[in-house]
Design a protein around this motif. Structure first.
Motif, PDB file in Angstrom:
ATOM      1  N   LEU A  62       0.903  -1.161   0.073  1.00  0.00           N
ATOM      2  CA  LEU A  62      -0.064   0.029  -0.078  1.00  0.00           C
ATOM      3  C   LEU A  62       0.864   1.272   0.108  1.00  0.00           C
ATOM      4  CD1 LEU A  62      -2.935  -1.084   2.385  1.00  0.00           C
ATOM      5  CD2 LEU A  62      -2.862  -0.728  -0.003  1.00  0.00           C
TER       6      LEU A  62
ATOM      7  N   VAL B 295      -4.427   2.046   8.014  1.00  0.00           N
ATOM      8  CA  VAL B 295      -4.980   2.306   6.516  1.00  0.00           C
ATOM      9  C   VAL B 295      -6.217   2.981   6.620  1.00  0.00           C
ATOM     10  CG1 VAL B 295      -3.650   0.293   5.567  1.00  0.00           C
ATOM     11  CG2 VAL B 295      -6.027  -0.102   6.553  1.00  0.00           C
TER      12      VAL B 295
ATOM     13  N   TYR C 264      -7.952   0.183  -0.229  1.00  0.00           N
ATOM     14  CA  TYR C 264      -7.329   0.629   1.032  1.00  0.00           C
ATOM     15  C   TYR C 264      -6.056   1.539   0.589  1.00  0.00           C
ATOM     16  CZ  TYR C 264      -9.937  -3.004   2.994  1.00  0.00           C
ATOM     17  OH  TYR C 264     -11.226  -3.557   3.698  1.00  0.00           O
TER      18      TYR C 264
ATOM     19  N   LEU D 237      -2.642   3.565   2.472  1.00  0.00           N
ATOM     20  CA  LEU D 237      -1.799   3.896   3.714  1.00  0.00           C
ATOM     21  C   LEU D 237      -1.972   5.250   4.165  1.00  0.00           C
ATOM     22  CD1 LEU D 237       0.179   2.185   5.376  1.00  0.00           C
ATOM     23  CD2 LEU D 237       2.036   3.051   3.662  1.00  0.00           C
TER      24      LEU D 237
END
Length: 104
Positions: A25, A59, A70, A72
């Motif tokens: 991510l 997240v 998703y 970060l």
């Protein structure tokens, strides 16, 4: 000094699959399907890990149709890094001062 929140975050990121998810991510926003393909983990297992990461604030989610993406939250990792940086600075300062507690 590190807080209990920092300790909880360390525990969250200590899991190899969650650390792999965070690493992925960091490069791009992904949905669960992408993360299943990238990690090889089962969808239910991955969803549980994503829930832990979300609850820890690592997240955030972004709904897109029937998928959930998703993303970060880098500021959480920066805060954790800052705690370690401060701890290292304290260790460096006390080491150069050669502070030692006497034994009883």
């Amino acid at each position: 000094m590190m807080t209990s929140v920092d300790t909880d975050l360390i525990r969250v990121l200590a899991d190899p699959l969650r650390l792999e998810i965070v690493t992925l991510l960091a490069h791009e926003t992904l949905c669960t399907t992408h993360l299943v393909e990238e990690t090889g983990a089962k969808q239910t297992n991955l969803s549980n890990h994503l829930r832990v990461l979300r609850e820890a604030g690592v997240v955030e989610t972004e709904p897109c149709g029937r998928f959930t993406y998703y993303k970060l939250r880098p500021e959480v990792l920066e805060a954790m890094a800052g705690s370690f940086t401060a701890l290292a600075a304290t260790a460096r300062a006390t080491r150069s001062a050669d502070t030692k507690r006497a034994c009883p």
